[in-house]
Design an enzyme around this catalytic site. Structure first.
Site, PDB file in Angstrom:
ATOM      1  N   HIS A 113       0.622  -1.238  -0.084  1.00 45.33           N
ATOM      2  CA  HIS A 113      -0.014   0.016  -0.083  1.00 45.33           C
ATOM      3  C   HIS A 113       0.838   1.364   0.075  1.00 45.33           C
ATOM      4  O   HIS A 113       0.599   2.308  -0.644  1.00 45.33           O
ATOM      5  CB  HIS A 113      -1.039   0.041   1.234  1.00 45.33           C
ATOM      6  CG  HIS A 113      -1.959  -1.173   1.154  1.00 45.33           C
ATOM      7  ND1 HIS A 113      -3.237  -0.633   0.943  1.00 45.33           N
ATOM      8  CD2 HIS A 113      -1.814  -2.388   1.120  1.00 45.33           C
ATOM      9  CE1 HIS A 113      -4.006  -1.891   1.123  1.00 45.33           C
ATOM     10  NE2 HIS A 113      -3.036  -2.755   0.801  1.00 45.33           N
ATOM     11  N   ASP A 163      -5.565   6.117   1.760  1.00 41.02           N
ATOM     12  CA  ASP A 163      -5.948   4.747   1.203  1.00 41.02           C
ATOM     13  C   ASP A 163      -7.261   4.245   1.521  1.00 41.02           C
ATOM     14  O   ASP A 163      -7.897   4.564   2.597  1.00 41.02           O
ATOM     15  CB  ASP A 163      -5.050   3.789   1.974  1.00 41.02           C
ATOM     16  CG  ASP A 163      -4.983   2.224   1.755  1.00 41.02           C
ATOM     17  OD1 ASP A 163      -5.838   1.696   1.648  1.00 41.02           O
ATOM     18  OD2 ASP A 163      -3.659   1.963   1.628  1.00 41.02           O
TER      19      ASP A 163
END
Ligand code: UDP
Length: 467
Positions: A22, A111
């Site tokens: 990520h 995110d």
């Protein structure tokens, strides 16, 4: 298009989930924005902040409540996410306030695992943009579940599963959270929470590109205005427009690239199999043994990235057995390896970043997906993009060495391998086009920057509903 000069007062704070798969794409997005004259700051946890070092990108620490080791310290998904939601929101808020004195924040790119960050953005009167680190196909599937258009559990008689924009999915192709919803309740809840307030977000970004997922994108765009901005792979491997951008600049483990490249240098072109199962998955003892013996029996050269904790699963005396053929390391700069002329194929767990990287560098694959989104990613690699082979598992869910070797041979040798290589080259070209000047992803990023440059930060925020 030269955007540089106009964007000095645009400041984007990016908030990745603190895992390699990520941090990498969000950091890459930060670098892209910085290359277009935007001030970009990564906000990440105390224990990851020192792993990030990218020119022109600021890095600031926030807290998830577990400052020594994060998830490893919390040991429980629910506890970790709940703590991140409360402590993370507070400390992110403090960061935004601190910047208010010097370089006020224009937008938070968060995110999609952290939908609460949108509330922080709204509280401070700045834009909020959700960033999805998986494929458009996967977004499409989970978004439909969220909207009640796809019901769980999927029963046998519902198979294959038809989802608009996606080829029919059988059991082995389905994300594990859908295949076995009751086994992963926390993860399933997290995947669905990504869509909980998405209709209030100002932007939705997906790390993929138009040519790669044109059908799946139509499916998701029926429900939400996704903008594709990928592949988020360092510029040196794609368009080369960001000077010196050869690595992500985030490594939670120390790379061993010198050892790898010295060994590779001595091998013929396209003769080496590169094996890596990413930063998180742990294969069963039996599966590691089958892969190990298969690699040995194939007679091919190989370089295998295997975390230290997995080494005890190797057959006894294995290092001695493979000493002329294989090398095992605990971490490598994957991009450098994929780019190397000696690499002939990538045995991958099909994590989305690895998938985008192999497509961007034109390297064929043997797919060994383990769980989660890796299963649909493998289907696309084998059947949609046709850049590799997925060996079949036996009834115990294990890919046996004979089947594994057969797949290696299909990809490395013979007629079919030529076709696979041609397809891989085609996707490599299309990936480069997408991020090059005027490409589909480049245009979307420029539009975003332009939108922020013209922003009256306290004014009309909902670009989402206007698009
Ligand atoms: N990676 C790396 N070196 C390795 C293995 C992985 O640099 O030895 C990087 C890889 O390039 C990718 C990320 O770690 O960017 C892994 O992300 P992915 O989504 O493929 O898998 P995950 O680790 O999230 O399961």
């Amino acid at each position: 298009m030269v955007l540089q000069k106009h964007n000095n007062n645009v400041h984007v704070v990016l908030l990745p989930y603190p895992a390699q798969g990520h941090i990498n794409p969000l950091l890459q997005f930060a670098k892209r924005l910085a290359s277009k004259g935007v001030k970009a700051t990564i906000a990440t946890t105390h224990y990851t902040v020192h792993t990030i070092n990218a020119p022109n990108v600021g890095v600031e620490a926030i807290s998830d409540g577990f400052d020594n080791a994060g998830f490893a310290q919390a040991k429980n998904v629910q506890l970790f996410l709940t703590s991140f939601r409360t402590v993370g929101a507070q400390t992110l808020s403090q960061l935004i306030e601190r910047f208010q004195q010097t370089t006020p924040v224009t937008c938070i790119v968060y995110d999609s695992f952290f939908p609460w960050a949108l509330d922080v953005a709204k509280r401070h009167g700045v834009y909020g943009a959700a960033f999805f680190t998986n494929s458009a196909a996967v977004c499409n599937i989970f978004c439909r579940i969220h909207h009640g258009l796809l019901e769980l559990p999927v029963e046998k008689e519902d198979l294959p599963l038809y989802v608009p924009g996606i080829p029919p999915l059988d059991l082995p192709d389905m994300p594990s959270f859908i295949r076995f919803p009751e086994s992963y309740p926390d993860y399933l809840a997290m995947k669905l929470s990504q869509f909980s307030n998405l209709n209030q977000a100002d932007f939705m970004f997906v790390n993929t590109f138009q040519a790669l997922e044109s059908e799946a994108v139509k499916g998701i765009q029926e429900l939400c205005p996704a903008k594709l901005i990928g592949p988020m792979v360092p510029s040196a491997y794609l368009d080369g427009r960001i000077k010196g951008d050869k690595g992500y600049g985030a490594s939670l483990w120390k790379p061993l690239s010198e050892e790898c490249s010295d060994w590779l240098q001595s091998k013929p072109p396209k003769s080496v199999v590169y094996v890596s199962f990413g930063s998180m998955v742990s294969l069963s003892d039996e599966q590691i043994e089958e892969v190990a013996l298969g690699l040995e029996q194939s007679g091919m050269y190989f370089i295998w990235v295997l975390r230290e904790s997995e080494h005890t699963k190797l057959p006894k005396g294995y290092q001695e057995m493979i000493k002329d053929k294989g090398i095992i390391v605990t971490w490598c700069n994957q991009l450098e390896l994929l780019e190397h002329q000696a690499i002939g194929c990538f045995v991958t767990h099909c994590g989305w970043n690895s998938t985008l990287e192999t497509l961007s560098l034109g390297v064929p694959v043997v797919c060994l997906p383990q769980w989660a989104d890796q299963l649909p990613d493998a289907k696309y690699l084998e059947q949609v993009w046709e850049v590799g082979v997925r060996p079949k598992e036996d009834d115990c869910g294990v890919v046996r060495k004979e089947e594994f070797v057969r797949s290696l041979k299909v990809v490395m040798e013979g007629k079919r391998s030529e076709e696979i290589r041609r397809n891989a080259s085609k996707w490599m070209k299309l990936a480069r086009e997408a991020v090059s000047e005027g490409g589909s992803s480049d245009k979307n990023i420029n539009e975003f920057v332009e939108h922020l440059s013209g922003a009256n930060v306290t004014g009309n925020l909902n670009a989402y509903s206007n698009s």
